[in-house]
Write an enzyme that holds these catalytic residues in place. Structure first.
Site, PDB file in Angstrom:
ATOM      1  N   TRP A 130      -9.702  -5.717  -0.293  1.00  0.00           N
ATOM      2  CA  TRP A 130      -8.921  -6.635   0.545  1.00  0.00           C
ATOM      3  C   TRP A 130      -9.863  -7.759   0.999  1.00  0.00           C
ATOM      4  O   TRP A 130     -10.955  -7.468   1.510  1.00  0.00           O
ATOM      5  CB  TRP A 130      -8.369  -5.841   1.736  1.00  0.00           C
ATOM      6  CG  TRP A 130      -7.515  -6.615   2.687  1.00  0.00           C
ATOM      7  CD1 TRP A 130      -6.472  -7.441   2.380  1.00  0.00           C
ATOM      8  CD2 TRP A 130      -7.619  -6.602   4.116  1.00  0.00           C
ATOM      9  NE1 TRP A 130      -5.923  -7.941   3.533  1.00  0.00           N
ATOM     10  CE2 TRP A 130      -6.611  -7.445   4.609  1.00  0.00           C
ATOM     11  CE3 TRP A 130      -8.466  -5.959   5.024  1.00  0.00           C
ATOM     12  CZ2 TRP A 130      -6.429  -7.662   5.971  1.00  0.00           C
ATOM     13  CZ3 TRP A 130      -8.278  -6.175   6.371  1.00  0.00           C
ATOM     14  CH2 TRP A 130      -7.274  -7.008   6.837  1.00  0.00           C
ATOM     15  N   ASP A 211     -10.371   3.032   5.012  1.00  0.00           N
ATOM     16  CA  ASP A 211      -9.329   2.148   5.526  1.00  0.00           C
ATOM     17  C   ASP A 211      -8.005   2.795   5.139  1.00  0.00           C
ATOM     18  O   ASP A 211      -7.687   2.933   3.953  1.00  0.00           O
ATOM     19  CB  ASP A 211      -9.474   0.745   4.899  1.00  0.00           C
ATOM     20  CG  ASP A 211      -8.518  -0.244   5.550  1.00  0.00           C
ATOM     21  OD1 ASP A 211      -7.612   0.195   6.282  1.00  0.00           O
ATOM     22  OD2 ASP A 211      -8.671  -1.464   5.324  1.00  0.00           O
ATOM     23  N   LYS A 246       2.252  -0.944   8.875  1.00  0.00           N
ATOM     24  CA  LYS A 246       3.169  -0.753   7.749  1.00  0.00           C
ATOM     25  C   LYS A 246       4.019   0.495   7.950  1.00  0.00           C
ATOM     26  O   LYS A 246       5.231   0.439   7.844  1.00  0.00           O
ATOM     27  CB  LYS A 246       2.416  -0.635   6.423  1.00  0.00           C
ATOM     28  CG  LYS A 246       1.095  -1.383   6.356  1.00  0.00           C
ATOM     29  CD  LYS A 246       1.230  -2.837   6.006  1.00  0.00           C
ATOM     30  CE  LYS A 246      -0.107  -3.528   6.218  1.00  0.00           C
ATOM     31  NZ  LYS A 246      -0.211  -4.837   5.678  1.00  0.00           N
TER      32      LYS A 246
HETATM   33  C1  LMR Z   1      -2.193  -7.989   3.017  1.00  0.00           C
HETATM   34  O1  LMR Z   1      -3.154  -7.617   2.347  1.00  0.00           O
HETATM   35  O2  LMR Z   1      -1.385  -8.827   2.606  1.00  0.00           O
HETATM   36  C2  LMR Z   1      -1.966  -7.384   4.375  1.00  0.00           C
HETATM   37  O3  LMR Z   1      -2.944  -6.453   4.643  1.00  0.00           O
HETATM   38  C3  LMR Z   1      -1.789  -8.391   5.438  1.00  0.00           C
HETATM   39  C4  LMR Z   1      -3.046  -9.146   5.757  1.00  0.00           C
HETATM   40  O4  LMR Z   1      -3.352  -9.259   6.946  1.00  0.00           O
HETATM   41  O5  LMR Z   1      -3.724  -9.646   4.865  1.00  0.00           O
END
Ligand code: LMR
Length: 395
Positions: A130, A211, A246
């Protein structure tokens, strides 16, 4: 003073969600941000949460600050949800938890605690991960290395490469793992791989930071926790960042928690004390509303079972969308998209180039990230054909 201050570009995810909102095409499709959307395109409030909210409005007598550690019912509920009753009881006072502003707050406080304990430790992150992980933890001062994870060639996890890279980690290094529904790939280790990873990490004294933002969105509440619980059974210290965005649908309320497993009760207490102190340096105490709602949902047998049933339906719908999308893409393009139905949670890579992803947005008003990550939960019966045709066109 601010005349020459750099103007920063928009966030790679939130910026594209904003671009989609600004698009006047009535047929636009937003597959950017990781939020669950129902068949009508709405990110709904769980009915169990609505009930908890009505009760809270009736009963709430004060808006006084939350305690620094957070709401006891919420922390209790979240720990049981993540670890299960049995492990929680077994681990006893080696576990502590602190409520945070969403899962991001949990990752951040986890990073603060790591830095306080071992400022020179390296954090190993999956490639890809992420995009916010590195800035979120890195601004604390931690250093990163990446391990190979998703292989575009096999459209899956390259577990051998992952372990090969982690061979270079030193004892005490942190391995950031996604507990389930890997963001951005949707590709998770299988049960055997979790087991092998747990043994591998235990032998090398590597510390997991998990996470855990999507429990219940992949295969089910306990199924999605199996990997994390396997790690816990082998490894004495761990940090878990939990989000209620979520799976309880509390996105804007910013409800999350960081769970600490220490080698003993003193260590676990020290970890929580460091997290509370780090929070005090930045935002003082956590927001109340979302955690109070989730605490009510998780601690009331009726609301809990209603919520679990609603979540199970969401999970089923996402998996149904995966199958339908995969079938429709194969039929339209004659290419192999089978991987989409095998992955978990909200995300998948379409396997497009950046240029193709941009064409999807600019020419077709189908908004995907540059990496071609899509939010499967943004699909519905009304937009599926449009998305499939658009993907086929840019391919
Ligand atoms: C995402 O990856 O789209 C979500 O976790 C929302 C975010 O804050 O990025």
């Amino acid at each position: 003073m601010f005349d020459s201050l750099a103007l920063l570009p928009p966030d790679s995810i939130l910026g594209l969600a904003a671009a989609c909102r600004a698009d006047s095409n009535p047929d636009k499709v937003d597959l950017t941000l990781g939020v669950y959307m129902d068949e009508t395109g709405l990110c709904p409030v769980f009915e169990a949460v609505q009930q908890a909210q009505r009760d809270l409005v009736q009963e709430e007598m004060t808006k006084v600050y939350m305690p620094p550690q957070g709401d006891a019912a919420y922390l209790e509920g979240v720990q049981t949800l993540v670890l299960g009753e049995e492990r929680r009881a077994l681990l006893g006072d080696r576990l502590t938890a602190v409520q945070t502003p969403g899962g991001c707050g949990a990752v951040r406080l986890g990073a603060e605690v790591i830095f306080a304990a071992a400022p020179t430790a390296t954090v190993w992150v999956s490639d890809p991960t992420w995009p916010v992980h590195i800035p979120l933890m890195g601004s604390v001062g931690l250093q990163f290395k990446s391990y190979r994870y998703y292989s575009a060639a096999i459209r899956g996890l390259d577990f051998t490469a992952m372990l090969e890279d982690l061979e270079a980690a030193s004892p005490g290094d942190i391995v950031l793992l996604h507990g389930c529904c890997h963001n951005p790939s949707g590709v998770d280790p299988n049960a055997e791989q979790w087991q092998a990873l747990a043994t591998f990490m235990a032998e090398r004294a590597l510390v997991p930071m998990v996470d855990f933002a999507y429990q219940g969105m992949g295969a089910g509440l306990s199924e999605d926790a199996a990997g994390l619980r396997c790690l816990i059974d082998h490894i004495p210290e761990m940090i878990i960042a939990v989000s209620s965005s979520k799976n309880i649908g509390l996105y804007r309320e910013r409800a999350g928690a960081v769970i600490f497993l220490g080698g003993d009760a003193r260590a676990a207490e020290a970890m929580a004390s460091q997290a509370v102190s780090a929070a005090r340096r930045v935002y003082s105490m956590p927001p109340a509303h979302g955690a109070l709602l989730a605490g009510r949902v998780l601690s009331s047998p009726d609301l809990r079972s209603q919520w679990a049933a609603e979540l199970a339906q969401i999970c089923q719908r996402i998996n149904g969308l995966r199958r339908d999308f995969c079938d429709a893409l194969i039929a339209e393009t004659d290419r192999d998209f089978a991987f989409i139905s095998e992955e978990h949670g909200m995300f998948s890579f379409l396997g497009l180039s950046v240029e193709q992803a941009q064409r999807l947005r600019n020419d077709k008003s189908v908004y995907v990230l540059d990496s071609s990550r899509i939010n499967i939960a943004g699909l519905n019966a009304g937009n599926m054909d449009r998305v499939v045709n658009a993907v086929s066109a840019v391919l």
